[in-house]
Design an enzyme around this catalytic site. Structure first.
Site, PDB file in Angstrom:
ATOM      1  N   HIS A   1       5.045  -6.488   8.594  1.00 29.82           N
ATOM      2  CA  HIS A   1       5.012  -7.897   8.972  1.00 29.82           C
ATOM      3  C   HIS A   1       5.307  -8.757   7.748  1.00 29.82           C
ATOM      4  CE1 HIS A   1       2.505  -6.097  12.287  1.00 29.82           C
ATOM      5  NE2 HIS A   1       3.593  -6.551  12.864  1.00 29.82           N
TER       6      HIS A   1
ATOM      7  N   THR B   1      -6.893   0.104  11.141  1.00 31.15           N
ATOM      8  CA  THR B   1      -7.071   0.390   9.702  1.00 31.15           C
ATOM      9  C   THR B   1      -7.153  -0.853   8.822  1.00 31.15           C
ATOM     10  OG1 THR B   1      -4.679   0.562   9.503  1.00 31.15           O
ATOM     11  CG2 THR B   1      -5.899   2.628   9.786  1.00 31.15           C
TER      12      THR B   1
ATOM     13  N   CYS C   1       0.869  -1.180   0.000  1.00 31.52           N
ATOM     14  CA  CYS C   1       0.000   0.000   0.000  1.00 31.52           C
ATOM     15  C   CYS C   1       0.907   1.232   0.000  1.00 31.52           C
ATOM     16  CB  CYS C   1      -0.879  -0.011   1.248  1.00 31.52           C
ATOM     17  SG  CYS C   1       0.109   0.045   2.758  1.00 31.52           S
TER      18      CYS C   1
ATOM     19  N   CYS D   1      -8.802   1.618   6.374  1.00 36.68           N
ATOM     20  CA  CYS D   1      -8.260   2.489   5.313  1.00 36.68           C
ATOM     21  C   CYS D   1      -8.698   2.007   3.925  1.00 36.68           C
ATOM     22  CB  CYS D   1      -6.746   2.570   5.415  1.00 36.68           C
ATOM     23  SG  CYS D   1      -5.887   1.083   4.923  1.00 36.68           S
TER      24      CYS D   1
ATOM     25  N   SER E   1       1.197 -11.463   9.260  1.00 36.76           N
ATOM     26  CA  SER E   1       0.597 -10.227   8.751  1.00 36.76           C
ATOM     27  C   SER E   1      -0.916 -10.364   8.822  1.00 36.76           C
ATOM     28  CB  SER E   1       1.044  -9.989   7.308  1.00 36.76           C
ATOM     29  OG  SER E   1       0.103  -9.185   6.642  1.00 36.76           O
TER      30      SER E   1
ATOM     31  N   GLU F   1      -0.083  -0.609  15.797  1.00 36.37           N
ATOM     32  CA  GLU F   1      -0.971   0.512  15.437  1.00 36.37           C
ATOM     33  C   GLU F   1      -2.001   0.738  16.540  1.00 36.37           C
ATOM     34  OE1 GLU F   1      -3.147   0.233  11.627  1.00 36.37           O
ATOM     35  OE2 GLU F   1      -4.812   1.182  12.673  1.00 36.37           O
TER      36      GLU F   1
ATOM     37  N   SER G   1       1.952  -5.670   2.827  1.00 37.88           N
ATOM     38  CA  SER G   1       3.387  -5.591   3.117  1.00 37.88           C
ATOM     39  C   SER G   1       4.181  -6.623   2.310  1.00 37.88           C
ATOM     40  CB  SER G   1       3.611  -5.805   4.617  1.00 37.88           C
ATOM     41  OG  SER G   1       2.939  -6.974   5.040  1.00 37.88           O
TER      42      SER G   1
ATOM     43  N   HIS H   1       2.863   2.148  11.123  1.00 38.71           N
ATOM     44  CA  HIS H   1       1.823   1.845  12.122  1.00 38.71           C
ATOM     45  C   HIS H   1       1.684   2.927  13.188  1.00 38.71           C
ATOM     46  CE1 HIS H   1       1.718  -2.079  10.357  1.00 38.71           C
ATOM     47  NE2 HIS H   1       2.911  -2.405  10.775  1.00 38.71           N
TER      48      HIS H   1
HETATM   49  S1  SF4 Z   1      -3.195   2.579   7.132  1.00 38.99           S
HETATM   50 FE1  SF4 Z   1      -1.747   0.869   7.035  1.00 38.99          FE
HETATM   51  S2  SF4 Z   1      -2.589  -0.503   5.452  1.00 38.99           S
HETATM   52 FE2  SF4 Z   1      -3.629   1.485   5.237  1.00 38.99          FE
HETATM   53  S3  SF4 Z   1      -2.454   2.607   3.677  1.00 38.99           S
HETATM   54 FE3  SF4 Z   1      -1.611   3.168   5.687  1.00 38.99          FE
HETATM   55  S4  SF4 Z   1       0.056   1.720   6.063  1.00 38.99           S
HETATM   56 FE4  SF4 Z   1      -1.167   0.877   4.412  1.00 38.99          FE
END
Ligand code: SF4
Length: 289
Positions: A40, A169, A12, A201, A229, A124, A273, A72
């Site tokens: 992870h 998220t 991401c 997210c 993960s 996170e 990841s 995170h």
């Molecule tokens: S919140 Fe986490 S999974 Fe979502 S875009 Fe950001 S780093 Fe990536």
């Protein structure tokens, strides 16, 4: 074997941003520590270790030098401690995680009892809790949470009759919805206000809807990513829930030719990841079967 890839898979933008920073640092990153695991994923962790990047589980164990806050995020207490110790801080918190921290902090300041839907051990989530002065409750099961809320309310320490729920998220959207529905059905009537903030997210939602769509077009699914993960595991669970034979592999070597016997089209997806070269190697090997 024909292979179809999910329309959204792999890194991401939050993880890409953090990794770019390490690429910019060059081959020698000795003296740099990350607060918790950067991502992870064992391949990424190994390549960072090779460059001399250390992993610290807490600020106190960083000997000195540079401390990188991962995508995170971290609690304000950790950040303050790093500053107090004179560490050079590099903050790569994903903006979408910062948004959740901010929402949780504002709601806490307004007097809400914040609840974080997610895994209490995840970096996170621990960070988000920190932004509520460590008062937020973490749960992935509303039935388990409600007695804790009632006990807290009766203890007189706080009167958490106004609740505000946010999500880690990377949680599955369907599970968040179920959590909220269960919460409403178990809460006593005197909990008069519940605010719900769906803070999963967009990249996570995109990957989840992409795997569900792909599951309609293939007859076996391979999910690539670290075994620890959570977002990768969730993709595998979503595929299984679609009734598809699904395998979660961390390394291409884990693939077994016999899995593909009797199948025509394999789907491939990957957690946020998982590096592109690992995904491509998995695709290449399946195509050879
Ligand atoms: S919140 Fe986490 S999974 Fe979502 S875009 Fe950001 S780093 Fe990536």
């Amino acid at each position: 074997m024909q292979v179809k890839k999910a329309r959204e898979l792999g890194f991401c933008f939050g993880v890409k941003k953090t990794l770019k920073l390490f690429d910019d640092m060059g081959a020698d990153s000795s003296g740099v520590h990350t607060l918790g695991t950067l991502v992870h994923n064992p391949q990424v962790v190994k390549s960072l270790q090779a460059r001399g990047v250390g992993v610290a589980q807490d600020v106190a164990s960083v000997p000195g030098g540079t401390l990188t806050i991962t995508a995170h995020g971290a609690s304000p207490t950790s950040i303050a401690e790093a500053q107090r110790r004179g560490l050079r801080l590099v903050d790569t918190t994903c903006p979408l995680v910062t948004k959740v921290q901010k929402i949780a902090q504002d709601l806490h300041n307004q007097g809400y009892q914040v609840v974080v839907f997610g895994d209490h051990k995840h970096q996170e989530v621990r960070g988000i809790v920190g932004w509520t002065d460590d008062t937020a409750l973490v749960s992935a099961d509303a039935e388990e949470l409600v007695p804790r809320l009632i006990a807290l309310s009766r203890s007189g320490k706080r009167v958490p009759k106004r609740l505000a729920v946010v999500s880690q998220t990377t949680q599955p959207a369907e599970r968040f919805k179920k959590f909220i529905a269960d919460l409403f059905s178990h809460l006593p009537d005197d909990f008069r206000e519940v605010q719900v903030h769906n803070t999963i997210c967009d990249p996570t939602l995109d990957r989840q809807s992409a795997v569900i769509d792909l599951a309609q077009e293939v007859d076996i699914m391979i999910v690539v990513g670290g075994h620890d993960s959570a977002n990768t595991r969730h993709l595998a669970e979503l595929s299984e829930e679609e009734g598809l034979e699904t395998y979660h592999v961390e390394w291409p070597d884990e693939l077994r030719p016999e899995w593909f016997e009797g199948h025509m089209v394999a789907g491939v997806t990957a957690g946020a990841s998982t590096p592109d070269d690992v995904i491509e190697e998995v695709v290449r090997r399946i195509e050879m079967y």
